[in-house]
Motif scaffolding. Structure first.
Motif, PDB file in Angstrom:
ATOM      1  N   ILE A 189      -2.779  13.707  -8.584  1.00 28.47           N
ATOM      2  CA  ILE A 189      -2.084  12.518  -8.079  1.00 28.47           C
ATOM      3  C   ILE A 189      -2.919  11.267  -8.366  1.00 28.47           C
ATOM      4  CG2 ILE A 189      -1.209  11.380  -5.984  1.00 28.47           C
ATOM      5  CD1 ILE A 189      -0.640  14.195  -4.873  1.00 28.47           C
ATOM      6  N   ARG A 190      -4.220  11.412  -8.243  1.00 26.94           N
ATOM      7  CA  ARG A 190      -5.108  10.273  -8.490  1.00 26.94           C
ATOM      8  C   ARG A 190      -4.971   9.779  -9.920  1.00 26.94           C
ATOM      9  NH1 ARG A 190     -10.139   9.973 -10.608  1.00 26.94           N
ATOM     10  NH2 ARG A 190     -11.284   8.056 -10.131  1.00 26.94           N
ATOM     11  N   ILE A 206       0.849  -1.200   0.000  1.00 29.71           N
ATOM     12  CA  ILE A 206       0.000   0.000   0.000  1.00 29.71           C
ATOM     13  C   ILE A 206       0.882   1.246   0.000  1.00 29.71           C
ATOM     14  CG2 ILE A 206      -1.743   1.320   1.284  1.00 29.71           C
ATOM     15  CD1 ILE A 206      -2.621  -1.343   2.568  1.00 29.71           C
ATOM     16  N   VAL A 207       0.625   2.142  -0.940  1.00 31.75           N
ATOM     17  CA  VAL A 207       1.303   3.441  -0.955  1.00 31.75           C
ATOM     18  C   VAL A 207       0.303   4.485  -0.468  1.00 31.75           C
ATOM     19  CG1 VAL A 207       2.366   5.212  -2.399  1.00 31.75           C
ATOM     20  CG2 VAL A 207       2.771   2.780  -2.896  1.00 31.75           C
ATOM     21  N   THR A 208       0.686   5.214   0.598  1.00 27.53           N
ATOM     22  CA  THR A 208      -0.171   6.300   1.067  1.00 27.53           C
ATOM     23  C   THR A 208       0.437   7.618   0.622  1.00 27.53           C
ATOM     24  OG1 THR A 208      -0.558   5.010   3.074  1.00 27.53           O
ATOM     25  CG2 THR A 208      -1.241   7.326   3.107  1.00 27.53           C
ATOM     26  N   ILE A 231      -3.522   5.004  -1.708  1.00 23.52           N
ATOM     27  CA  ILE A 231      -4.532   5.750  -0.957  1.00 23.52           C
ATOM     28  C   ILE A 231      -4.036   7.182  -0.814  1.00 23.52           C
ATOM     29  CG2 ILE A 231      -5.741   5.988   1.252  1.00 23.52           C
ATOM     30  CD1 ILE A 231      -5.529   2.934   1.545  1.00 23.52           C
ATOM     31  N   ILE A 232      -4.812   8.112  -1.347  1.00 22.41           N
ATOM     32  CA  ILE A 232      -4.425   9.525  -1.289  1.00 22.41           C
ATOM     33  C   ILE A 232      -5.217  10.159  -0.145  1.00 22.41           C
ATOM     34  CG2 ILE A 232      -4.364  11.696  -2.581  1.00 22.41           C
ATOM     35  CD1 ILE A 232      -4.543   9.623  -5.125  1.00 22.41           C
ATOM     36  N   ALA A 233      -4.502  10.458   0.940  1.00 16.97           N
ATOM     37  CA  ALA A 233      -5.146  11.047   2.123  1.00 16.97           C
ATOM     38  C   ALA A 233      -5.063  12.560   1.981  1.00 16.97           C
ATOM     39  CB  ALA A 233      -4.445  10.573   3.394  1.00 16.97           C
ATOM     40  N   PHE A 280      -5.849  -0.497  -7.059  1.00 16.53           N
ATOM     41  CA  PHE A 280      -6.781   0.060  -6.073  1.00 16.53           C
ATOM     42  C   PHE A 280      -6.328   1.494  -5.806  1.00 16.53           C
ATOM     43  CE2 PHE A 280      -7.992   1.028  -1.700  1.00 16.53           C
ATOM     44  CZ  PHE A 280      -9.233   0.427  -1.512  1.00 16.53           C
ATOM     45  N   VAL A 281      -7.118   2.471  -6.249  1.00 14.59           N
ATOM     46  CA  VAL A 281      -6.754   3.875  -6.036  1.00 14.59           C
ATOM     47  C   VAL A 281      -7.948   4.576  -5.385  1.00 14.59           C
ATOM     48  CG1 VAL A 281      -6.092   6.061  -7.129  1.00 14.59           C
ATOM     49  CG2 VAL A 281      -5.208   3.893  -8.046  1.00 14.59           C
ATOM     50  N   ARG A 282      -7.734   5.151  -4.210  1.00  9.32           N
ATOM     51  CA  ARG A 282      -8.830   5.841  -3.521  1.00  9.32           C
ATOM     52  C   ARG A 282      -8.335   7.176  -2.968  1.00  9.32           C
ATOM     53  NH1 ARG A 282     -10.743   2.059  -5.436  1.00  9.32           N
ATOM     54  NH2 ARG A 282     -12.219   0.498  -4.637  1.00  9.32           N
TER      55      ARG A 282
END
Lengths: 633, 196
Positions: free
Chosen positions: A521-522, A487-489, A560-562, A532-534
């Motif tokens: 970035i998305r 997972i990349v955050t 996951i882009i926080a 999986f991109v959120r």
């Protein structure tokens, strides 16, 4: 002082300037047209100021995506005839080094200065590397100013020297030079090279094609290298008589010599004067290419030599070489014989201790007897480490990740947290404990590739938005292409936060304050084919936990882009703060022990929220089992 | 040669206005014809960590104060004064705000010492101790953000302080937002009168 003084100030004006402010004035005096950088402490203020004054000073300025791009923007401007300037922290030069080393071969037409700020004692970096090594590696001249006045003067001189020799020149500072403030007297401002054309606020140059000189293929490179070494030899000869290298006599006919440069010179000078030592000092300002003649002339009649330099014993080796080449019999005291320490920055106390080891002239052990009550306070001082700000969304993301792992019954010991360079590295500290490995800018994603392949552990990487643009994109492509599973955050707080709030390509504004295309970035993540991109709002804890739980079930690379703006961005609306309802608070201390929010403290047994500090992120109220936090409306 | 020296160690917590205060002192010194060098540490300062600056007035080249040689420690926070004591000797003037900023604490870390016990043990060990209710004065002047000017006023009021009050006020005007001059001057005078 208002920054426009750096543009409008006249010759003879005196200002109390930071080394980095003096660097800006120096570049303007030298007739600068183009500047590019990626922010990095201790050089960041140079870019912040240029960003502010670029239009007034008729300069093109950009925050480039990374130091290598900045180096390329500046090198091509210089080869097109413009005076151009890039500046970075010491480790930034590692990023830029591939292009940097070859710029010495291809050379320049307009002056090009590369200011590199070293960080002895590692105030805000990952290592203490010494940029003077790069001067030797790239065979490029290196100037070492020791105070803000010299920073200004050496930036100006660096441009002259660069234009004269047609190669870039390095100006090396340290934290104590870049972040030293002193009195600076201004000089005249030279006109820029190039010409003014309609529609541009800066002068433009012209590139004259010459592939033999500019294209380093095997057929050309050796010739390019030869031309470079000839230039350096020419400068080396000249360096034996340059007035910027000075002999400072503390006492007449002194028999003890000191050779020093940069901030280390300041300590050596002050100790020699304060302790009235029988010394003279050779202060090297153009410290590469080393003039062995200059060193020989200084040391030949001495009884002993001290070399006072911070970080690596580079000058010391060159002094030892001079002693050896000339068959002299003079002891040389420095780092190699352990007179001075190998690591950390110096100060007067350290230099005095070194001198005293050899000269034995004073008692350096000053001690003060303090009462036992004060000793007790000193021995039990609470630390005050830097912390994530109140309301920082990184805290929320970190809590959410850990909660997701708990709910998915995954033991944290079986999860490697690969982190990166930014405020979020503060996640190293308790209670977050969410930084296990770190190398450099962008390394979290490449490290994730390696750990996911080489271990049977889970991997969760954390990288900031600016760091992702800097060097996170290409390892993300690597991760997907090589079918890794982790997972990349992307902690997207909508700014380059740690260095003081510079824009980055994810924002709709450029380095001169103009509108600019916003890079998504998305969409970048989707384009790599990550499965999986959120995009989540980390301040919504339930959404954060659920998204990570889903990602933990996903095979392949999850991104996951926080996304939530940094609380330090001007104009970000504060939400109303919270207060504690003491009828509900169960004194479980869960908020204190899990969040370590600077706005929440325990005073005389009670949880107290500092409402002036609270940004209303509401994470405390989302995690409290007793609903004890209430929003103040 | 190094003569007529005065060094000031200023310490506190990120965001308290320490760098601005130090710059005002340095610029005022320059206007008075003195040589001034100063050291600041940037970077993490906005993240709630300990912050300090060092000012050396006189013919110095280095901007780091030697151990036990500071003429004044100007503390924006009582705990940070204690942390800075390696710069002090028995005759160093310790001028400081008595209002504590308690660092984020989790179970198992040292707790914040009682401020009265800090003040009394400093008085037992040092000859010139000037506690100032800085945060209270700042709020009275109009905003807690004027705390740095309260403490600047207190520093200037100490007899040994080497720069004239009017030069400090001139540098204040040159370095602070004009909109808040009245409040900042009021804060400065509160701090000054607390010591004089």
């Amino acid at each position: 002082m208002a920054y426009n003084q750096l543009v409008n100030g006249k010759k003879g004006d005196k200002h109390f300037l930071l080394g980095n402010e003096a660097a800006v004035r120096g570049a303007i005096e030298a007739g600068l047209s183009v500047a590019a950088t990626y922010p990095g402490t201790p050089s960041s203020e140079i870019g912040n100021i240029l960003s502010f004054i670029a239009k007034d000073a008729e300069i093109y300025f950009e925050f480039s995506t990374n130091e290598k791009v900045a180096m390329e923007v500046v090198a091509t401007s210089a080869v097109s005839g413009l005076r151009s300037f890039t500046f970075m922290k010491h480790v930034g030069l590692n990023v830029a080094s591939d292009s940097f080393v070859t710029t010495a071969y291809s050379g320049v037409k307009g002056g090009m200065v590369v200011l590199v700020a070293d960080d002895p004692s590692v105030f805000s970096s990952q290592n203490e590397q010494d940029t003077r090594n790069y001067a030797r590696l790239a065979n490029m001249p290196l100037l070492e100013p020791s105070n803000p006045q010299e920073v200004k003067d050496m930036v100006v001189y660096g441009f002259e020297l660069s234009e004269e020799l047609e190669i870039p020149v390095i100006v090396r500072t340290t934290t104590r030079v870049s972040h030293m403030r002193g009195i600076v007297e201004f000089g005249d401002i030279k006109p820029q090279n190039g010409k003014n054309i309609e529609g541009k606020h800066y002068n433009v140059g012209h590139f004259i094609k010459n592939p033999n000189a500019y294209v380093p293929v095997p057929a050309n490179s050796v010739g390019m290298h030869k031309r470079l070494t000839e230039k350096i030899e020419k400068l080396q000869k000249k360096n034996s008589s340059l007035p910027i290298n000075q002999v400072v006599e503390i006492k007449e006919n002194a028999k003890i010599g000191v050779i020093s440069s940069s901030s280390a010179y300041n300590y050596a000078y002050d100790v020699a004067v304060l302790d009235n030592l029988d010394m003279k000092i050779l202060k090297l300002t153009l410290s590469y290419p080393t003039s062995y003649d200059l060193i020989y002339d200084f040391i030949k009649d001495l009884d002993m030599v001290f070399v006072v330099e911070e970080v690596d014993p580079i000058c010391e080796r060159e002094v030892l070489m001079t002693v050896g080449m000339n068959g002299l019999n003079i002891p040389v005291h420095g780092k190699i014989d352990k007179t001075f320490p190998m690591v950390e920055e110096f100060n007067c106390d350290i230099v005095r201790e070194g001198f005293n080891k050899i000269l034995n002239y004073t008692d350096t052990n000053i001690s003060f007897d303090l009462s036992s009550s004060l000793e007790k306070i000193i021995d039990n001082l609470p630390t005050r480490a830097p912390t994530l700000c109140a309301g920082c969304s990184h805290r929320a993301t970190y809590y959410g990740v850990k909660q997701a792992l708990k709910e998915a019954y995954i033991n944290e010991d079986n999860v490697i947290f690969a982190s990166d360079i930014g405020c979020y590295t503060l996640g190293l500290n308790s209670p977050y404990n969410i930084v296990d490995y770190l190398l450099s800018m962008g390394s979290s994603v490449g490290d994730g590739c390696g750990f996911a392949m080489a271990t049977d552990q889970r991997v969760i990487s954390f990288i900031g938005d600016s760091t992702f643009f800097h060097s996170g994109v290409s390892p993300l492509i690597n991760a997907v292409h090589n079918k890794q599973n982790f997972i990349v955050t992307v902690l997207d707080n909508r700014i380059t936060a740690m260095t003081g709030g510079q824009p980055n390509p994810g924002m709709p504004v450029d380095g001169m304050g103009d509108e600019a295309p916003e890079i998504s970035i998305r969409e970048l993540a989707l384009a790599t084919g990550a499965s999986f991109v959120r995009v989540i709002n980390p301040l919504n804890l339930k959404q954060t936990v659920d998204t990570y739980k889903k990602a933990l079930e996903n095979e392949g690379v999850s991104v996951i882009i926080a996304k939530s703006p940094c609380t330090l961005i001007k104009g970000v609306n504060k939400k109303p703060p919270v207060k504690v309802n003491y009828d509900k608070c169960n004194k479980c201390d869960s908020c204190i022990n899990n969040l370590a929010c600077p706005a929440i403290s325990k005073i005389e047994g009670k949880i107290v929220v500092d409402t002036s500090m609270c940004n209303g992120c509401s994470i405390c109220s989302q995690i409290c089992n007793y609903d004890a936090f209430e929003i103040i409306n | 040669m190094v003569k007529d020296n005065y060094s000031i160690y200023i310490c506190g917590v990120g965001g308290q206005g320490i760098i601005k205060t130090s710059t005002i002192i340095g610029e005022a010194g320059m206007d008075e014809g003195l040589n001034v060098v100063m050291s600041e540490i940037h970077g993490m300062s906005q993240r709630g960590g300990s912050v300090s600056t060092e000012i050396k007035i006189g013919e110095y080249k280095s901007s780091i104060i030697e151990d036990h040689t500071s003429n004044m420690i100007l503390g924006f926070e009582p705990l940070e004064v204690v942390r800075g004591l390696s710069k002090a000797n028995k005759d160093t003037s310790l001028v400081f705000n008595t209002y504590p900023i308690v660092p984020a604490q989790i179970t198992g870390t040292n707790s914040y010492p009682n401020v009265d016990s800090i003040v009394s043990s400093l008085k037992d060990n040092y000859n010139k101790v000037y506690p100032v209710e800085g945060s209270k004065y700042a709020e009275e002047a109009g905003n807690i953000l004027s705390l740095n000017m309260v403490l600047l006023g207190s520093a200037v009021a100490v007899n040994s302080f080497p720069i004239e009050k009017e030069n400090i006020i001139k540098a204040m005007k040159n370095n602070l937002n004009e909109k808040f001059h009245k409040m900042n001057l009021k804060a400065f005078e509160y701090g000054y009168n607390a010591i004089k």
